[in-house]
Motif scaffolding. Structure first.
Motif, PDB file in Angstrom:
ATOM      1  N   UNK A   1       0.843  -1.236  -0.132  1.00 30.88           N
ATOM      2  CA  UNK A   1       0.044   0.031  -0.005  1.00 30.88           C
ATOM      3  C   UNK A   1       1.011   1.338   0.107  1.00 30.88           C
ATOM      4  N   UNK A   2       0.057   2.461  -0.305  1.00 24.69           N
ATOM      5  CA  UNK A   2       1.038   3.472  -0.416  1.00 24.69           C
ATOM      6  C   UNK A   2       0.297   4.836   0.413  1.00 24.69           C
ATOM      7  N   UNK A   3       1.011   5.921   0.346  1.00 26.16           N
ATOM      8  CA  UNK A   3       0.575   6.877   0.998  1.00 26.16           C
ATOM      9  C   UNK A   3      -0.827   7.589   0.306  1.00 26.16           C
ATOM     10  N   UNK A   4      -0.608   7.398  -1.114  1.00 27.84           N
ATOM     11  CA  UNK A   4      -1.743   7.685  -1.732  1.00 27.84           C
ATOM     12  C   UNK A   4      -2.958   6.922  -1.602  1.00 27.84           C
ATOM     13  N   UNK A   5      -2.834   5.712  -1.340  1.00 26.60           N
ATOM     14  CA  UNK A   5      -3.824   4.842  -1.111  1.00 26.60           C
ATOM     15  C   UNK A   5      -4.640   5.324   0.280  1.00 26.60           C
ATOM     16  N   UNK A   6      -3.758   5.484   1.215  1.00 24.36           N
ATOM     17  CA  UNK A   6      -4.599   5.936   2.251  1.00 24.36           C
ATOM     18  C   UNK A   6      -5.237   7.202   2.254  1.00 24.36           C
ATOM     19  N   UNK A  38      -6.825  -2.117  -3.558  1.00 26.44           N
ATOM     20  CA  UNK A  38      -5.423  -2.332  -3.038  1.00 26.44           C
ATOM     21  C   UNK A  38      -5.196  -2.598  -1.511  1.00 26.44           C
ATOM     22  N   UNK A  39      -5.861  -1.641  -0.949  1.00 27.44           N
ATOM     23  CA  UNK A  39      -5.602  -1.560   0.458  1.00 27.44           C
ATOM     24  C   UNK A  39      -6.483  -2.836   0.951  1.00 27.44           C
ATOM     25  N   UNK A  67      -6.779   6.303  12.072  1.00 28.52           N
ATOM     26  CA  UNK A  67      -5.265   5.970  12.241  1.00 28.52           C
ATOM     27  C   UNK A  67      -4.976   6.907  10.910  1.00 28.52           C
ATOM     28  N   UNK A  68      -5.644   7.044   9.967  1.00 31.63           N
ATOM     29  CA  UNK A  68      -5.074   7.874   8.650  1.00 31.63           C
ATOM     30  C   UNK A  68      -5.283   9.343   9.310  1.00 31.63           C
ATOM     31  N   UNK A  69      -6.270   9.549   9.605  1.00 28.80           N
ATOM     32  CA  UNK A  69      -6.692  11.050   9.874  1.00 28.80           C
ATOM     33  C   UNK A  69      -5.511  11.511  11.124  1.00 28.80           C
TER      34      UNK A  69
END
Length: 300
Positions: A1-6, A38-39, A67-69
């Motif tokens: 996974x990537x930061x863009x995915x998140x 993908x996530x 968690x992302x926030x």
């Protein structure tokens, strides 16, 4: 996974649909869907429940979104600070607050801060509620949030700056205008001008009145305290409001603020993700506002 995915997943949760997220991100719905898939593939869990009107996070999705926030907010905040260091410029301070806060709490502080830091920029993001301010803070879009303080499960730190007593705003023609104080019981069955139901100050006021056994009727709703004051001054109703200095004196000859000393004062102040992670400029602005609020309290 990537930061863009998140990041994309976070936008999907906020927008409530893949199409809404695609519009916000200026990309195709298919691209948004690929990030989410993908996530889900990496985690071997379903992250979204799909409905006819959009999507909502599953229990696993809620955990990841929270968690992302928090995580991406801290990363974005750090990247802004690094960018300011690389540019060797004055930097910026981003503040979120309600529509009338700058007028009542920050006007003198803004002038003072600008004089002390002429190269720094101030950016204000207006929200309609403290909840919106907390959301902006958690998302990493701002450094400081000026809010009506309350217990919260958010990952934030709060510092009270001012305590504001309550008063009943009435027109000079109202029979209550000649009284030196109002008791909570006097508000029983009163038809009040109130802030929106979900605002922190409205919720706190309602809870305190309920403890006193009072059930007022809020039959008029406004978006901010200044509008409530205007309607009360025009004789269109009465409003329980914080007794702010800007409403006293010659500027409001037809208005009276009658104290309600039995109600606990309303606390307002700063909320931040972490005080020790604030830039020196943000810390300086927060301290400048607190200093001028103290001076205002002393003058009263």
């Amino acid at each position: 996974m990537t930061l863009d995915d998140l990041r994309v997943f976070s936008v999907v949760c906020r927008a409530g649909s893949l199409s809404g997220a695609a519009r916000e991100l200026s990309c195709t719905q298919s691209a948004v869907s690929q990030h989410v898939k993908r996530l889900e593939r990496e985690l071997a869990l379903s992250l979204l429940d799909r409905h006819t009107r959009g999507v909502v996070p599953t229990p696993a999705g809620h955990i990841l979104h929270a968690a992302i926030t928090e995580g991406l907010g801290s990363i974005d905040h750090a990247l802004r600070r690094l960018e300011e260091l690389a540019r060797a410029e004055g930097g910026s301070v981003r503040v979120t607050t309600g529509a009338t806060t700058v007028r009542h709490f920050m006007s003198a502080a803004v002038v003072d801060f600008r004089r002390r830091h002429p190269r720094a920029s101030l950016e204000f993001q207006t929200e309609t509620s403290s909840r919106g301010c907390y959301d902006a803070l958690s998302a990493g879009g701002v450094d400081l949030a000026w809010v009506t303080l309350r217990p919260t499960d958010r990952a934030v730190e709060q510092r009270p700056v001012v305590e504001i007593p309550w008063a009943l705003a009435v027109s000079v023609s109202d029979p209550l205008a000649g009284r030196d104080r109002v008791e909570p019981g006097d508000l029983q069955d009163a038809r009040l001008i109130g802030l929106p139901r979900n605002s922190t100050s409205r919720l706190q006021l309602g809870a305190w009145l309920a403890e006193a056994g009072v059930r007022p009727v809020f039959d008029t709703s406004v978006a901010d305290w200044d509008t409530a004051i205007l309607l009360a001054e025009l004789g269109l109703g009465v409003a329980v409001v914080p007794a702010l200095p800007a409403w006293s004196g010659p500027g409001h000859p037809d208005l009276r603020l009658v104290p309600i000393p039995a109600l606990p004062a309303l606390a307002a102040g700063w909320a931040v993700r972490r005080w020790d992670a604030l830039s020196p400029l943000a810390q300086a602005f927060a301290a400048t506002v607190a200093h001028h609020c103290d001076r205002q309290t002393v003058r009263k």
